[in-house]
Design a protein around this motif. Structure first.
Motif, mmCIF file in Angstrom:
data_model
loop_
_atom_site.group_PDB
_atom_site.id
_atom_site.type_symbol
_atom_site.label_atom_id
_atom_site.label_comp_id
_atom_site.label_asym_id
_atom_site.label_seq_id
_atom_site.Cartn_x
_atom_site.Cartn_y
_atom_site.Cartn_z
ATOM 1 N N GLU A 157 -112.845 120.271 58.648
ATOM 2 C CA GLU A 157 -111.923 119.169 58.942
ATOM 3 C C GLU A 157 -110.480 119.690 59.041
ATOM 4 O O GLU A 157 -109.542 119.083 58.525
ATOM 5 N N SER A 185 -116.877 114.729 45.355
ATOM 6 C CA SER A 185 -116.456 113.644 46.248
ATOM 7 C C SER A 185 -115.988 112.463 45.406
ATOM 8 O O SER A 185 -116.304 112.344 44.231
ATOM 9 N N PHE A 214 -118.663 115.171 58.144
ATOM 10 C CA PHE A 214 -117.446 115.937 58.384
ATOM 11 C C PHE A 214 -117.787 117.208 59.170
ATOM 12 O O PHE A 214 -118.934 117.663 59.191
ATOM 13 N N GLU A 230 -114.234 104.614 52.754
ATOM 14 C CA GLU A 230 -114.003 106.025 53.004
ATOM 15 C C GLU A 230 -114.247 106.840 51.732
ATOM 16 O O GLU A 230 -114.198 106.307 50.633
ATOM 17 N N ALA A 232 -109.787 122.571 49.174
ATOM 18 C CA ALA A 232 -109.575 121.649 50.293
ATOM 19 C C ALA A 232 -109.924 120.246 49.851
ATOM 20 O O ALA A 232 -110.821 120.031 49.033
ATOM 21 N N ARG A 233 -109.215 119.279 50.436
ATOM 22 C CA ARG A 233 -109.419 117.853 50.156
ATOM 23 C C ARG A 233 -109.156 117.097 51.446
ATOM 24 O O ARG A 233 -108.156 117.314 52.101
ATOM 25 N N PHE A 234 -110.055 116.169 51.815
ATOM 26 C CA PHE A 234 -109.843 115.368 53.014
ATOM 27 C C PHE A 234 -110.649 114.085 52.895
ATOM 28 O O PHE A 234 -111.574 113.988 52.080
ATOM 29 N N THR A 235 -110.309 113.098 53.694
ATOM 30 C CA THR A 235 -111.020 111.815 53.671
ATOM 31 C C THR A 235 -111.831 111.624 54.942
ATOM 32 O O THR A 235 -111.429 112.078 56.028
ATOM 33 N N VAL A 236 -112.970 110.978 54.801
ATOM 34 C CA VAL A 236 -113.823 110.651 55.952
ATOM 35 C C VAL A 236 -114.297 109.208 55.796
ATOM 36 O O VAL A 236 -114.480 108.714 54.683
ATOM 37 N N LYS A 240 -109.172 122.260 57.655
ATOM 38 C CA LYS A 240 -108.716 123.004 56.482
ATOM 39 C C LYS A 240 -109.315 124.412 56.503
ATOM 40 O O LYS A 240 -110.526 124.573 56.658
ATOM 41 N N THR A 249 -113.351 110.642 49.721
ATOM 42 C CA THR A 249 -112.583 111.882 49.649
ATOM 43 C C THR A 249 -113.580 113.000 49.362
ATOM 44 O O THR A 249 -114.346 112.931 48.392
#
Length: 281
Positions: free
Chosen positions: A87, A100, A170, A106, A129-133, A89, A108
């Motif tokens: 994603e 998670s 992701f 959504e 790494a950290r991201f939202t989907v 990162k 994280t």
């Protein structure tokens, strides 16, 4: 006295066997591994798979808005043999734990540098790494917690996490595929000699990735010159020359490829060559 000694030995034998006896029963959340080559990188995910068993999952067994180990038992792990991009990162090669934070709409997704971390040991400072989907609703319930790969392409794939009727997805990308392959071509072509496989692989990569077709034609012609008995090589030769509008050479190669495929009993390549011949004017 001898009889007493025998009885004592038998007693301890029974006690010992009882102490070390184990029942081999199915695990409530069986361990699983799934792997996929993405680009030129081996990606492996190791996790445990709990089942619904009539329970409500998200918002119940798995609370919303709290850190979750993304599976059962030990931490879910993901490893890469080469640096990867998730994603957007950048992550170095190695092993990470996947945590998670599920939400209604959504999630994280967290990749943590401590591959052995548990929920109780989770340390945000070690996040890589950290991201939202966004969540997606599936048309069917997934009884068992499932992590799987999909949409596999030349340099990317998708990772899907599915349980109950919720799926999150992701992307994972090998960002240096073209650079790596072009480096190999540059290194190996000058020393290929009579290795038709090297010329074929280089020509195929150029054709599939819209690179210099004239160069691809030179390499595929060289491969056929070295070995003219491989129908799949001659089929690529036909496709490359057809794209260059060298129609006579393309037809000749396709007809020869079809003939060789028929001899080999390969119906798929017979059809591919028929389709190609019908498209050449």
């Amino acid at each position: 006295m001898k009889k007493v000694s025998v009885l004592i030995c038998l007693f301890f034998a029974v006690i010992t066997n009882t102490a070390f006896a184990q029942l081999n029963t199915p695990a409530p959340s069986p361990f699983s591994k799934v792997s996929q080559v993405v680009g030129l990188t081996e990606v492996e995910i190791a996790y445990s798979r709990p089942a619904m068993r009539g329970r409500g999952i998200y918002g119940d067994l798995v609370p919303y808005d709290k850190v979750w180990r993304t599976g059962a038992n030990a931490a879910t792990k993901i490893s890469f043999s080469e640096p990867m991009e998730i994603e957007g990162k950048q992550l170095e090669a190695g092993e990470y734990s996947i945590f998670s934070i599920p939400g209604k709409n959504e999630w994280t997704i967290i990749l943590n540098k401590d591959a052995k971390a548990s929920t109780a040991q989770y340390d945000e400072a070690k996040d890589a790494a950290r991201f939202t989907v966004n969540t997606q609703k599936s048309k069917m319930d997934h009884e068992s917690f499932t992590i799987m790969f999909s949409d596999v392409k030349d340099n990317s794939a998708a990772i899907n996490i599915a349980w109950e009727n919720t799926v999150v997805q992701f992307s994972i990308t090998d960002p240096d595929v073209d650079e790596k392959v072009m480096g190999q071509i540059k290194e190996q072509i000058p020393n290929a000699g009579n290795n038709d496989n090297v010329y074929f692989a280089a020509a195929s990569y150029y054709y599939e990735n819209d690179k210099d077709l004239q160069q691809a034609a030179e390499w595929i012609d060289k491969a056929v010159e070295i070995n003219s008995e491989k129908f799949w090589v001659m089929h690529l030769q036909a496709k490359i020359h057809a794209k260059l509008n060298n129609n006579d050479k393309a037809k000749q190669a396709a007809e020869k490829s079809k003939e060789l495929a028929q001899k080999a009993g390969n119906a798929d390549y017979v059809k591919l060559n028929d389709k190609l011949l019908s498209s050449i004017k």
